[in-house]
Write a protein that holds these residues in place. Structure first.
Motif, PDB file in Angstrom:
ATOM      1  N   LYS A 166      70.449  70.307  48.064  1.00 33.35           N
ATOM      2  CA  LYS A 166      71.227  69.067  47.884  1.00 33.35           C
ATOM      3  C   LYS A 166      72.423  68.974  48.825  1.00 33.35           C
ATOM      4  O   LYS A 166      72.984  67.916  49.016  1.00 33.35           O
ATOM      5  CB  LYS A 166      71.720  68.979  46.442  1.00 33.35           C
ATOM      6  CG  LYS A 166      70.623  69.114  45.399  1.00 33.35           C
ATOM      7  CD  LYS A 166      71.205  69.025  43.991  1.00 33.35           C
ATOM      8  CE  LYS A 166      70.218  69.490  42.936  1.00 33.35           C
ATOM      9  NZ  LYS A 166      70.164  70.962  42.772  1.00 33.35           N
ATOM     10  N   GLN A 167      72.854  70.114  49.366  1.00 31.98           N
ATOM     11  CA  GLN A 167      74.062  70.162  50.209  1.00 31.98           C
ATOM     12  C   GLN A 167      75.243  69.477  49.520  1.00 31.98           C
ATOM     13  O   GLN A 167      76.046  68.802  50.152  1.00 31.98           O
ATOM     14  CB  GLN A 167      73.793  69.515  51.570  1.00 31.98           C
ATOM     15  CG  GLN A 167      72.771  70.292  52.376  1.00 31.98           C
ATOM     16  CD  GLN A 167      72.512  69.670  53.727  1.00 31.98           C
ATOM     17  OE1 GLN A 167      72.018  68.551  53.817  1.00 31.98           O
ATOM     18  NE2 GLN A 167      72.860  70.376  54.781  1.00 31.98           N
ATOM     19  N   MET A 168      75.299  69.705  48.213  1.00 26.93           N
ATOM     20  CA  MET A 168      76.331  69.051  47.424  1.00 26.93           C
ATOM     21  C   MET A 168      77.713  69.595  47.759  1.00 26.93           C
ATOM     22  O   MET A 168      78.690  68.856  47.801  1.00 26.93           O
ATOM     23  CB  MET A 168      76.015  69.312  45.965  1.00 26.93           C
ATOM     24  CG  MET A 168      76.729  68.440  45.004  1.00 26.93           C
ATOM     25  SD  MET A 168      76.211  68.965  43.391  1.00 26.93           S
ATOM     26  CE  MET A 168      76.365  70.753  43.542  1.00 26.93           C
ATOM     27  N   ARG A 169      77.775  70.919  48.003  1.00 27.48           N
ATOM     28  CA  ARG A 169      79.084  71.531  48.269  1.00 27.48           C
ATOM     29  C   ARG A 169      79.685  71.029  49.585  1.00 27.48           C
ATOM     30  O   ARG A 169      80.858  70.640  49.611  1.00 27.48           O
ATOM     31  CB  ARG A 169      78.949  73.056  48.233  1.00 27.48           C
ATOM     32  CG  ARG A 169      78.569  73.577  46.851  1.00 27.48           C
ATOM     33  CD  ARG A 169      78.032  74.999  46.874  1.00 27.48           C
ATOM     34  NE  ARG A 169      77.379  75.347  45.620  1.00 27.48           N
ATOM     35  CZ  ARG A 169      76.134  75.022  45.311  1.00 27.48           C
ATOM     36  NH1 ARG A 169      75.385  74.351  46.171  1.00 27.48           N
ATOM     37  NH2 ARG A 169      75.617  75.367  44.150  1.00 27.48           N
ATOM     38  N   PRO A 170      78.898  71.009  50.694  1.00 30.15           N
ATOM     39  CA  PRO A 170      79.467  70.423  51.919  1.00 30.15           C
ATOM     40  C   PRO A 170      79.897  68.974  51.729  1.00 30.15           C
ATOM     41  O   PRO A 170      80.949  68.566  52.220  1.00 30.15           O
ATOM     42  CB  PRO A 170      78.320  70.503  52.930  1.00 30.15           C
ATOM     43  CG  PRO A 170      77.392  71.519  52.408  1.00 30.15           C
ATOM     44  CD  PRO A 170      77.574  71.585  50.932  1.00 30.15           C
ATOM     45  N   ARG A 171      79.093  68.201  50.990  1.00 35.78           N
ATOM     46  CA  ARG A 171      79.460  66.795  50.762  1.00 35.78           C
ATOM     47  C   ARG A 171      80.806  66.696  50.056  1.00 35.78           C
ATOM     48  O   ARG A 171      81.654  65.870  50.401  1.00 35.78           O
ATOM     49  CB  ARG A 171      78.405  66.101  49.882  1.00 35.78           C
ATOM     50  CG  ARG A 171      77.125  65.773  50.608  1.00 35.78           C
ATOM     51  CD  ARG A 171      76.108  65.167  49.628  1.00 35.78           C
ATOM     52  NE  ARG A 171      74.775  65.605  49.955  1.00 35.78           N
ATOM     53  CZ  ARG A 171      74.009  65.040  50.882  1.00 35.78           C
ATOM     54  NH1 ARG A 171      74.451  64.009  51.554  1.00 35.78           N
ATOM     55  NH2 ARG A 171      72.811  65.503  51.136  1.00 35.78           N
ATOM     56  N   LEU A 172      80.976  67.529  49.029  1.00 35.47           N
ATOM     57  CA  LEU A 172      82.233  67.526  48.271  1.00 35.47           C
ATOM     58  C   LEU A 172      83.415  67.790  49.201  1.00 35.47           C
ATOM     59  O   LEU A 172      84.426  67.075  49.174  1.00 35.47           O
ATOM     60  CB  LEU A 172      82.150  68.617  47.185  1.00 35.47           C
ATOM     61  CG  LEU A 172      83.425  68.914  46.405  1.00 35.47           C
ATOM     62  CD1 LEU A 172      83.755  67.762  45.466  1.00 35.47           C
ATOM     63  CD2 LEU A 172      83.285  70.208  45.591  1.00 35.47           C
ATOM     64  N   ILE A 173      83.272  68.812  50.047  1.00 36.66           N
ATOM     65  CA  ILE A 173      84.368  69.200  50.948  1.00 36.66           C
ATOM     66  C   ILE A 173      84.662  68.102  51.962  1.00 36.66           C
ATOM     67  O   ILE A 173      85.819  67.746  52.205  1.00 36.66           O
ATOM     68  CB  ILE A 173      84.003  70.528  51.655  1.00 36.66           C
ATOM     69  CG1 ILE A 173      84.073  71.664  50.632  1.00 36.66           C
ATOM     70  CG2 ILE A 173      84.913  70.800  52.848  1.00 36.66           C
ATOM     71  CD1 ILE A 173      83.373  72.921  51.057  1.00 36.66           C
ATOM     72  N   LEU A 174      83.608  67.531  52.542  1.00 28.76           N
ATOM     73  CA  LEU A 174      83.800  66.511  53.577  1.00 28.76           C
ATOM     74  C   LEU A 174      84.390  65.233  52.988  1.00 28.76           C
ATOM     75  O   LEU A 174      85.266  64.604  53.587  1.00 28.76           O
ATOM     76  CB  LEU A 174      82.468  66.222  54.284  1.00 28.76           C
ATOM     77  CG  LEU A 174      81.831  67.412  55.030  1.00 28.76           C
ATOM     78  CD1 LEU A 174      80.450  67.040  55.562  1.00 28.76           C
ATOM     79  CD2 LEU A 174      82.725  67.896  56.171  1.00 28.76           C
ATOM     80  N   LEU A 175      83.913  64.855  51.798  1.00 27.04           N
ATOM     81  CA  LEU A 175      84.444  63.634  51.174  1.00 27.04           C
ATOM     82  C   LEU A 175      85.914  63.807  50.801  1.00 27.04           C
ATOM     83  O   LEU A 175      86.721  62.890  50.987  1.00 27.04           O
ATOM     84  CB  LEU A 175      83.619  63.258  49.937  1.00 27.04           C
ATOM     85  CG  LEU A 175      82.205  62.725  50.212  1.00 27.04           C
ATOM     86  CD1 LEU A 175      81.454  62.506  48.904  1.00 27.04           C
ATOM     87  CD2 LEU A 175      82.254  61.423  51.019  1.00 27.04           C
ATOM     88  N   LEU A 176      86.257  64.989  50.272  1.00 36.06           N
ATOM     89  CA  LEU A 176      87.664  65.230  49.927  1.00 36.06           C
ATOM     90  C   LEU A 176      88.534  65.200  51.180  1.00 36.06           C
ATOM     91  O   LEU A 176      89.656  64.697  51.160  1.00 36.06           O
ATOM     92  CB  LEU A 176      87.816  66.570  49.203  1.00 36.06           C
ATOM     93  CG  LEU A 176      87.448  66.538  47.718  1.00 36.06           C
ATOM     94  CD1 LEU A 176      87.246  67.942  47.176  1.00 36.06           C
ATOM     95  CD2 LEU A 176      88.528  65.815  46.908  1.00 36.06           C
ATOM     96  N   ALA A 177      88.001  65.745  52.281  1.00 34.55           N
ATOM     97  CA  ALA A 177      88.754  65.722  53.544  1.00 34.55           C
ATOM     98  C   ALA A 177      89.012  64.287  53.981  1.00 34.55           C
ATOM     99  O   ALA A 177      90.106  63.943  54.437  1.00 34.55           O
ATOM    100  CB  ALA A 177      87.974  66.474  54.623  1.00 34.55           C
TER     101      ALA A 177
END
Lengths: 363, 363
Positions: free
Chosen positions: B53-64
């Motif tokens: 799902k690449q959920m963790r990278p998405r979380l980090i990039l969206l927060l950035a």
């Protein structure tokens, strides 16, 4: 080697380091036990509570003492001005150096835990191995936990260079182990490889590269870190420490590889263990230069019954052990030469003793 | 849950992140392949090349994207002044954020490799597991190698706080796994424990602590790191990001624990897997509040034949699943509330979508 050298031991060095090696050990156990998991605390200390030679902490602490101030005459002046019983030309070991020594011991303990899982080891230093006693799952996780804890400690030293060297050491150790495993696979299926793989120079270069990754890198990079933790240290001193560690580490590993054929019982391993695993070391490479027979055994990957025993006999009947010892001595001498420009100090003398012990040890 | 929500997927989010998730993946593969060991490169990419799902990278990039500048009106001004097609209120994702996302994916891949060794897993996502395909030795070493590489990357981000958070995440994950294993052992030998262990509040507090360590900590601390990598960010924003991640992670894990009893086939696991391993999760705890029978099964550690099947039936016949879903929703709402004060932006909307997806997902 004389009888005097045979009985030489590491015992002389603690008297120079005093309480400092014990401080590393105490701090190591405290760090491991600071977890909410009972199992992590118990398993983490299972190997760590039984330290062996503690050679790596000694190396780091002695290098810290031998370096750190370029003001030789100022030191001498302070020495004569204070002239107390505790004054000496050695620098004091800082809390950061104790932590660095602890970090390097933790790398060692973590690798023992993972090695014993991946080698299915039944025992370690004569006692039940961690995976047999606690299971593979807990042993792997405890190794990982130590890696995380030591990285956290490395960051707390507040030196970007040191923080970068520590994962570098771990990466090199693993690359070394993987390349050794890949080399071992190759050696055991040698018939499928082209003949130039039997070229001595190619094999020797591969061997030195492997033992650098396996042992030299930890000695070299932790020696460098020890010096980097001093303030205002010159790049020459950093480079010298790195070269000292690199050469010492390579000498140490060559001696280890010799002891695989000559070691006494305290290592608890049968002779020729490395060939059995398809790992080609200095004595085999030198024997191959003299004996066509061992080349033939090598070429068929020691695949026939008694091939290993034959190889061990050949190694002992040639100059292989002697020549390997000579090479180890050369590396030890290069280690010594690297730091020859450093000011004389009790710690520098102890580094010379450590170097001598490494080439003379019998186990 | 409505049909619309059931079909909701993560697909909407890539359109906001554009190429940035792919950049994380490319950088991840490049890092792993930069080794002299063929085996490390091959095994390291075996799981990493098949991201889920690449959920963790998405979380980090969206927060950035959603944070990083407190100058709301200045941003709006720049937006209207430039008014190009590419201009938006979102901050651009920096190279450091891409690296952070990569680091967190590497933690995930390393833990999958080690988990599959210690759980003797035969398959992973429907394909042969790494240890079955490459052996335990190479799989453990590759996991270690990824840990070393990701720590090196973490140090290269040049933030002491971030460099300290990364090993902290790894340490927490392992403590969580160990405590779960210790809890599982306890649960399976419950007859030897005092009766107060059956107190719902005590068990619930232990459960929340376990899932925080297992999942919440990675979400919370990586969310915090994402914001810390911006310059001049206020401590309120850092705290909000941490709280968002923590609550989101706990919600995610509760949903995971619900799916263990309700999930569709795509997870490829039988229902009730957690109880089978002695792991007590939200649905079991809620069922125990309603049903004396499941308390009895629990008290004997599900030791009789069919105890697990009986427990699954009881869970479905009570309000256990519904109440677990309610708690997951509450945590998701707390996540949303944590960042409610942030400026509106497309990235903030996407974070809301991500939160909604986490509570609504079916696998």
């Amino acid at each position: 080697m004389t009888g005097e050298l045979d009985t030489f031991s590491l015992k002389a060095i603690p008297s120079i380091l005093g309480e400092e090696v014990q401080a590393v050990q105490r701090s190591l156990l405290d760090t491991i036990q600071s977890t909410s998991s009972k199992m992590l605390a118990e398993l983490g200390t299972y190997y760590a509570a039984r330290p062996s030679k503690q050679m790596r902490p000694r190396l780091i602490l002695l290098l810290a003492k031998a370096t750190g101030s370029g003001y030789f005459f100022l030191n001498i002046l302070i020495y004569f001005m204070t002239l107390s019983a505790s004054a000496s030309k050695d620098n004091q070991v800082s809390m950061k150096h104790t932590q660095l020594a602890q970090i390097v011991e933790m790398i060692h303990v973590a690798s023992l835990l993972h090695d014993d899982v991946l080698d299915n080891a039944a025992t370690r230093r004569g006692e039940t191995s961690a995976p047999v006693k606690y299971g593979n799952k807990s042993t792997i996780l405890t190794g990982d936990f130590l890696l995380a804890k030591l990285m956290s400690l490395a960051v707390s030293l507040e030196s970007w260079e040191v923080a970068q060297e520590i994962p570098g050491i771990i990466g090199d150790l693993i690359e070394g182990e993987m390349r050794q495993a890949e080399g071992a696979l190759k050696a055991l299926r040698i018939d499928t490889f082209p003949i130039q793989i039997l070229d001595h120079d190619v094999l020797w270069a591969d061997y030195v590269q492997r033992i650098y990754l396996k042992t030299g890198t930890l000695f070299a990079r932790s020696a460098k870190c020890s010096v980097l933790l001093h303030k205002n240290v010159s790049s020459d001193v950093v480079k010298a420490a790195y070269e000292y560690g690199r050469n010492l580490g390579i000498a140490f590993q060559i001696v280890d590889d010799i002891l695989d054929f000559t070691g006494d019982d305290t290592l608890g391993k049968p002779h020729g263990n490395d060939i059995r695993e398809g790992i080609i070391t200095a004595p085999v490479l030198f024997a191959m230069k003299e004996s066509p027979e061992i080349r033939a055994l090598f070429a068929r990957g020691f695949s026939q019954p008694n091939d290993i025993d034959k190889a061990i006999c050949i190694i002992h009947s040639t100059q292989a052990i002697h020549r390997s010892e000579e090479v180890a001595m050369q590396y030890a001498k290069q280690a010594q030469d690297s730091i020859s420009a450093w000011e004389p100090s009790p710690a520098k003398c102890a580094l010379e003793e450590l170097t001598r012990w490494i080439t003379m040890r019998k186990h």
